[in-house]
Write a protein that holds these residues in place. Structure first.
Motif, PDB file in Angstrom:
ATOM      1  N   THR A 127       0.848  -1.186   0.000  1.00 41.62           N
ATOM      2  CA  THR A 127       0.000   0.000   0.000  1.00 41.62           C
ATOM      3  C   THR A 127       0.885   1.238   0.000  1.00 41.62           C
ATOM      4  O   THR A 127       2.048   1.201   0.406  1.00 41.62           O
ATOM      5  CB  THR A 127      -0.917   0.043   1.234  1.00 41.62           C
ATOM      6  OG1 THR A 127      -0.108  -0.023   2.421  1.00 41.62           O
ATOM      7  CG2 THR A 127      -1.902  -1.102   1.230  1.00 41.62           C
ATOM      8  N   MET A 130      -1.420   6.215   2.613  1.00 41.04           N
ATOM      9  CA  MET A 130      -2.590   5.735   3.357  1.00 41.04           C
ATOM     10  C   MET A 130      -3.257   6.876   4.119  1.00 41.04           C
ATOM     11  O   MET A 130      -3.233   6.920   5.354  1.00 41.04           O
ATOM     12  CB  MET A 130      -2.169   4.610   4.303  1.00 41.04           C
ATOM     13  CG  MET A 130      -1.799   3.322   3.546  1.00 41.04           C
ATOM     14  SD  MET A 130      -0.109   3.299   2.919  1.00 41.04           S
ATOM     15  CE  MET A 130       0.736   2.703   4.372  1.00 41.04           C
ATOM     16  N   THR A 139      -9.763  -0.008   1.409  1.00 38.43           N
ATOM     17  CA  THR A 139      -8.655  -0.614   0.663  1.00 38.43           C
ATOM     18  C   THR A 139      -8.192  -1.897   1.342  1.00 38.43           C
ATOM     19  O   THR A 139      -7.963  -2.921   0.687  1.00 38.43           O
ATOM     20  CB  THR A 139      -7.489   0.376   0.544  1.00 38.43           C
ATOM     21  OG1 THR A 139      -7.896   1.481  -0.275  1.00 38.43           O
ATOM     22  CG2 THR A 139      -6.267  -0.276  -0.078  1.00 38.43           C
ATOM     23  N   THR A 157       5.325  -1.186   2.169  1.00 39.96           N
ATOM     24  CA  THR A 157       4.688   0.101   1.922  1.00 39.96           C
ATOM     25  C   THR A 157       5.600   0.972   1.070  1.00 39.96           C
ATOM     26  O   THR A 157       6.821   0.807   1.073  1.00 39.96           O
ATOM     27  CB  THR A 157       4.356   0.842   3.229  1.00 39.96           C
ATOM     28  OG1 THR A 157       5.548   1.442   3.766  1.00 39.96           O
ATOM     29  CG2 THR A 157       3.737  -0.088   4.258  1.00 39.96           C
ATOM     30  N   GLY A 400      -3.636   4.121  -1.480  1.00 37.74           N
ATOM     31  CA  GLY A 400      -3.998   3.350  -0.300  1.00 37.74           C
ATOM     32  C   GLY A 400      -5.006   4.037   0.592  1.00 37.74           C
ATOM     33  O   GLY A 400      -5.612   3.406   1.458  1.00 37.74           O
ATOM     34  N   SER A 425      -4.899  -1.380  -3.790  1.00 40.88           N
ATOM     35  CA  SER A 425      -3.599  -1.857  -3.333  1.00 40.88           C
ATOM     36  C   SER A 425      -2.992  -2.769  -4.389  1.00 40.88           C
ATOM     37  O   SER A 425      -3.630  -3.104  -5.396  1.00 40.88           O
ATOM     38  CB  SER A 425      -3.733  -2.593  -1.991  1.00 40.88           C
ATOM     39  OG  SER A 425      -4.605  -3.717  -2.125  1.00 40.88           O
TER      40      SER A 425
END
Length: 586
Positions: A127, A130, A139, A157, A400, A425
């Motif tokens: 992701t 976020m 998500t 990430t 994300g 994602s």
């Protein structure tokens, strides 16, 4: 009277102090477990309690047999318990135990990494950006719908893990509390990268111990997982199975007061050294700023607002000029980024460092296929060769936590697939020489995907020779799905042809076809005695056609041979449950 009063008071005090000494302050786990440094033989489990304590971890290969206990020796609220002496590619269940709480069930487990170079299947979920809220939660829910009960080895990430100031409370509320609601943190090894918002309102220096990002994560800066030591948790590398992962910091100042996009730097020197040492089958690089995008940022750096242009877009252009030639030289397979709040995916790109208007697919795309491998026209997988310049697939996964309106000239000309309206994602599975990637929406649906095979040694025609009566195993060369001319669907089949035959296998998408031409010949055995006993006898000509079959006891003798014309025959003799295949010349 006074003595009696004193004795009574003292007794009450002793009783009270004794009760107080047996009283245990509640020790509540306020941040659930997350897996760090998940290697072949060790892992670290981090979590947090509301008061200083010395918790334990119980561990075992079954949730009902947690027969190993590791106790923390230092009293603190931040807990990081290292578990060593583990077996590679093995699932371990665990339970967190404080003086007043026990946390763990059959969903609390992690899996150690396969040995370096292992061809076994691994997977990772990724992701980026976020931004907190319902879209971030949606998500994650979409991924959980997609993955079901399948295990995900790694969580990666691509930066901007938090947005609301990058404080510890921001991480607690908008990262840990979100992703601990499900399997990903408590099961999968986590390897984040840092984005500009992870430095918000804090120092812009890499590895500053006052920055919550560096307080909350433990990352392999010392080469603990086979990468070249970077001595920085802002950028690092590690091996997992047959994949080499490299994390970069595309935003902050290093110890040399240089950012990655400024030009020569310690980080850039380390990157080249690490790629030079890398001998893994696959290479994945992940970081925050994208070298190619036309989403909420412009990698062409042509925004008419000069202040906006210089501050936000020029770093992307500089990264493209600095990094793309390195990625080309060392044959990086995937570059995964975020920052721009859209999803974008290229075909393999090679040699393109200019602005989007200079992109030419005939020059910069070694493959014309979409790579989707879904049966559509021109959708076959990308076939990479380890000894060739294949190009690199670039993915921008900055959705994300939602999307933003793209630029007016969106999509970028080098991007095959782009989506600025859906947050989601990115998910990847790698097995041996096959690489499958998917973009997932909030319903768990696959909106984009691509497949790569590396060093796929397809054999369009294979010629084989088989002695009559023998069997042979035939196997397709790729990992995937199969349709044989025998209507079987397994990777390999066993055949026992009685005459020369051709067997064919294809994938359902008709991208691969292999033929096996099997020539059936008689064994090298010569004519034997004409007094051969049998319980059952089958006589074939040398072309494999059945001439005569006798299903009762007898013997091969002159009388039996006299009924056969002169020539060569194959006798399949069964006697006392033993089988022989003989060549008989009459």
């Amino acid at each position: 009277m006074k003595n009696t009063f004193y004795k009574l008071t003292l007794g009450i005090l002793i009783t009270f102090l004794s009760a107080l000494s047996n009283y245990t302050v509640a020790q509540t786990i306020t941040r659930g477990p997350y897996i760090q440094m998940n290697s072949t033989n060790a892992a670290r489990i981090r979590f947090r309690t509301d008061v200083d304590s010395k918790p334990s971890i119980m561990l075992g290969k079954s949730p009902s047999a947690l027969n190993r206990t590791i106790k923390q020796t230092i009293s603190t609220k931040e807990h990081e318990i290292n578990i060593d002496s583990l077996t590679s590619n093995t699932r371990y269940y665990y339970k967190l135990v404080t003086a007043t709480q026990s946390l763990g069930d059959s969903t609390y487990y992690f899996q150690t990494a396969p040995t370096k170079g292992s061809k076994s299947k691994i997977s990772f979920w990724s992701t980026g950006d976020m931004f907190p809220g319902q879209q971030q939660i949606d998500t994650y829910e979409g991924f959980k719908k997609f993955i079901g009960n399948k295990y995900t080895n790694l969580y990666i990430t691509v930066g901007d893990n938090v947005y609301m100031g990058a404080s510890d409370n921001d991480f607690q509320t908008n990262f840990f509390q979100v992703y601990q609601n499900g399997p990903i943190l408590k099961q999968s090894g986590m390897f984040p990268s840092v984005g500009n918002h992870d430095y918000d309102y804090t120092s812009q220096k890499q590895d500053d111990p006052s920055i919550p990002y560096f307080q909350n994560f433990t990352l392999p800066s010392k080469g603990e997982m086979n990468g070249v030591p970077s001595n920085s948790e802002a950028y690092y590398s590690f091996d997992y199975g047959n994949v080499h992962f490299i994390c970069l910091d595309s935003y902050a100042y290093g110890k040399d007061n240089q950012r990655l996009f400024d030009g020569p730097s310690e980080q850039l020197t380390w990157l080249k050294k690490d790629l030079e040492a890398n001998k893994q089958d696959w290479t994945v690089v992940f970081f925050h700023y994208p070298p190619y995008t036309k989403g909420s940022y412009d990698s062409d750096a042509k925004n008419p607002d000069a202040t906006y242009n210089n501050r936000y877009n020029t770093p992307l252009l500089n990264l493209r000029n600095l990094l793309v030639p390195i990625f080309d030289k060392y044959k990086v397979d995937l570059v995964l980024t975020g920052h721009s709040h859209v999803y974008e995916r290229s075909k393999p790109l090679l040699g393109h460092t200019g602005t989007s208007d200079t992109f030419d697919p005939k020059i910069h795309n070694p493959f014309s296929s979409s790579g989707k491998y879904n049966g559509d026209e021109n959708s076959c997988p990308y076939l990479f060769d380890a000894n060739s310049q294949n190009g690199t697939v670039y993915v921008v996964n900055g959705v994300g936590g939602g999307t933003k309106s793209p630029l007016s000239d969106f999509p970028h000309k080098a991007m095959y697939y782009s989506n600025a309206s859906v947050n989601g994602s990115f998910y990847v599975e790698i097995e041996n020489n096959r690489f499958d990637a998917k973009f997932l929406d909030t319903n768990g649906e696959v909106l984009d995907k691509f497949t790569i095979f590396k060093n796929l040694n397809l054999k369009p025609n294979t010629n084989l020779t088989l002695d009559y009566g023998k069997t042979i195993d035939l196997a397709a060369s790729w990992i995937g799905q199969y349709t044989w001319s025998t209507n079987q669907t397994s990777n390999s089949i066993t055949v026992n042809p009685t005459n020369s035959s051709t067997f064919q296998v294809s994938d359902p998408q008709k991208c691969f076809t292999e033929k096996f031409n099997v020539t059936v010949t008689a064994p090298l055995g010569t004519q034997e005695s004409r007094e051969i006993l049998f319980d059952q006898l089958s006589i074939y000509n040398v072309q494999g056609q059945l001439i005569k079959e006798i299903n009762q006891s007898g013997k091969v003798n002159a009388e039996l041979m006299s009924i056969l014309p002169q020539g060569a025959y194959i006798f399949r003799v069964i006697y006392q449950q033993q089988e022989r295949v003989l060549k008989i010349i009459n």
